[in-house]
Every structure is written in C-alpha cells, then in structure tokens.
Design a protein around this motif. Structure first.
Motif, PDB file in Angstrom:
ATOM      1  N   ASP A 129     -10.585  -2.210  -4.232  1.00  0.00           N
ATOM      2  CA  ASP A 129      -9.243  -1.842  -4.677  1.00  0.00           C
ATOM      3  C   ASP A 129      -8.953  -0.376  -4.382  1.00  0.00           C
ATOM      4  N   TRP A 151      -6.000  -8.918   2.638  1.00  0.00           N
ATOM      5  CA  TRP A 151      -5.477  -7.551   2.564  1.00  0.00           C
ATOM      6  C   TRP A 151      -4.734  -7.168   3.840  1.00  0.00           C
ATOM      7  N   ARG A 189      -0.158  -6.470   6.115  1.00  0.00           N
ATOM      8  CA  ARG A 189      -0.053  -5.092   6.595  1.00  0.00           C
ATOM      9  C   ARG A 189      -0.256  -4.995   8.105  1.00  0.00           C
ATOM     10  N   ASP A 245      -4.087   1.788   2.583  1.00  0.00           N
ATOM     11  CA  ASP A 245      -2.679   1.429   2.665  1.00  0.00           C
ATOM     12  C   ASP A 245      -1.818   2.677   2.868  1.00  0.00           C
ATOM     13  N   GLY A 290      -8.575   0.010  -0.694  1.00  0.00           N
ATOM     14  CA  GLY A 290      -7.304  -0.558  -0.271  1.00  0.00           C
ATOM     15  C   GLY A 290      -6.140   0.373  -0.536  1.00  0.00           C
ATOM     16  N   ARG A 291      -6.169   1.063  -1.673  1.00  0.00           N
ATOM     17  CA  ARG A 291      -5.099   2.016  -1.982  1.00  0.00           C
ATOM     18  C   ARG A 291      -5.091   3.154  -0.970  1.00  0.00           C
ATOM     19  N   LEU A 341     -11.380 -11.720   1.871  1.00  0.00           N
ATOM     20  CA  LEU A 341     -10.830 -10.542   1.198  1.00  0.00           C
ATOM     21  C   LEU A 341     -10.123  -9.640   2.209  1.00  0.00           C
ATOM     22  N   LEU A 366     -13.102  -1.978   6.974  1.00  0.00           N
ATOM     23  CA  LEU A 366     -12.649  -3.379   6.914  1.00  0.00           C
ATOM     24  C   LEU A 366     -13.606  -4.294   7.667  1.00  0.00           C
TER      25      LEU A 366
END
Length: 246
Positions: A172, A211, A215, A179, A175-176, A207, A197
């Motif tokens: 998480d 994600w 995107r 992104d 990912g923040r 997963l 990734l």
C-alpha cells in the motif's frame, strides 16, 4: 578486527582501501567510470572482491555502533567509488546496529551517491531492513517520496523492495508513492517503479495486475515493460491493450 581486536576505525579504513587497490583492474576502472558517469576515482575492483576485502579486513563482528559510523564516514570521505561501495557493504552487514538515529547519516550518503550503483544498495539493503523494524521510518520515507532529488525518491521506492519481493512488505505504501510518481519523466524513477512491480509480481501477480491495469495509460513504457514480465499472457495483454489510445 575479525578476531575481536579493537583496531582504530580510521586505520581500518586505510587497510580496506589498500585491499581494494590490491584487487584493482585498471581496464575495468576506465569503462566503469565512463558507464556510471562518475566523478570519483575508480580502481576497477569487482563487487565480489570488494565484499571479500571487507570481510577479510573488518569481518562481520567486532564493530560497535560508533566505530561503524566512524569507519563508514572515513571510507566515504575517500573520493573512490570502491571505498564507497565498501561503506555500503559494511552498513548492510551491520544494519542490526542502526536505528532511526542514523537517518542523518544514511540520508547524507544517499544524497551524495548520485548513482544507482550506490543508492540501490543503501536503499534496499540498509534503509529497507531499518524500515521493517522501526515504525518511525514511515514518516522519513513519506518525506523522501516527495523530495526534489530523484535519487532520494528512488530510495523511498527501493527501501520497500526486498520484503515485497519475498511476498510480504507494505505494498500500500509503495502503491501510494508509485502512483504519485507515475507521470515522472526521470528514467531512474520509471525503472524503479517497474522493478518493484516486477519483483512483487513474481509471487503476487494478481496484486500487481490489479494495481497496474487502471494506471496503465499513465505508466511509462519503461515501467510497464518491467512490471508485466512475471504476469500471465492474459494479464500482460490486458495491460498493453489498456495503454493504447481509444
């Protein structure tokens, strides 16, 4: 030192340097310096030879926290690439001695590295284990993730790499960060996102797929090419299709 003696850290630094020079390969030095666009002197000593020199000279036991900092600072102060790699290897070997009180040192080394060849080891193998055991490192990574220096932003990403590669870790948080950085033009940021990734996807492809799919149109080609490597053919095709303009 590896027998428990109390050799002065500054003396040890010179002994490490002498050991690295003894393993020098001038023909390798020139090409490596050019490849890394380095401002440092290069001996051309290979990474395995650097590691064996550190083990032989310093060992993996015997340094206390203050001696470690002194030795690392002394090696780093030498304007030699291999001495700085040796400093990173020492920090990784003695990472159990480090705490959030050492963030000042680690951040200074990261800022002065200016190359993936130093930043990546510091981030993944030194900062990373500290993040795993010290909750106070979260705000540090948050600050690094928005730093003006792209090497510091890269370090924030790669500090999360090893646990994610192992099927654990804080996806998480990664990912923040990722992104927010997806639109960056800097190659070393794009590559780092794809790298994390890709390695996460080897154990948890679903997963990564979940994600990345929404995107995909914002992600760079560098990021996507790395990220899709461990995914299924169907997942890869869906992500590549999502990148095409409609």
């Amino acid at each position: 030192m590896n027998n428990g003696s109390v050799t002065d850290p500054l003396t040890l630094a010179h002994e490490v340097d002498a050991g690295l020079r003894a393993e020098a390969r001038p023909e390798r030095a020139a090409s490596e310096k050019a490849y890394l666009k380095s401002h440092l002197r290069h001996y051309g000593t290979s990474v395995p030879a650097i590691r064996s020199t550190v083990r032989r000279t310093v060992g993996v036991e015997g340094l206390n926290h203050d001696d470690l900092r002194t030795l690392v600072a002394a090696l780093w102060a030498m304007p030699v690439h291999e001495c700085r790699v040796a400093a990173v290897e020492l920090l990784a070997s003695y990472v159990h001695l480090l705490s959030t009180d050492d963030v000042d040192l680690l951040e200074r080394l990261l800022r002065e590295s200016r190359t993936w060849a130093l930043v990546d080891g510091l981030a993944a193998n030194v900062v990373g284990p500290l993040v795993e055991r010290a909750p106070g490192m979260g705000p540090v990574l948050d600050r690094w993730a928005v730093d003006a220096d792209h090497w510091i932003r890269r370090a924030a990403l790669l500090a999360l790499l090893v646990p994610l590669r192992q099927g654990a870790g804080d996806f998480d948080r990664f990912g923040r960060y990722a992104d927010a950085m997806l639109a960056e033009k800097e190659f070393f940021i794009r590559k780092a996102i794809g790298w994390v990734l890709r390695d996460t996807g080897r154990r948890r492809p679903d997963l990564v797929y979940a994600w990345l799919l929404p995107r995909a149109s914002r992600a760079s080609g560098v990021t996507v090419r790395e990220a899709v490597k461990p995914l299924s053919d169907a997942q890869r095709a869906a992500i590549l299709a999502a990148r095409k303009p409609t």
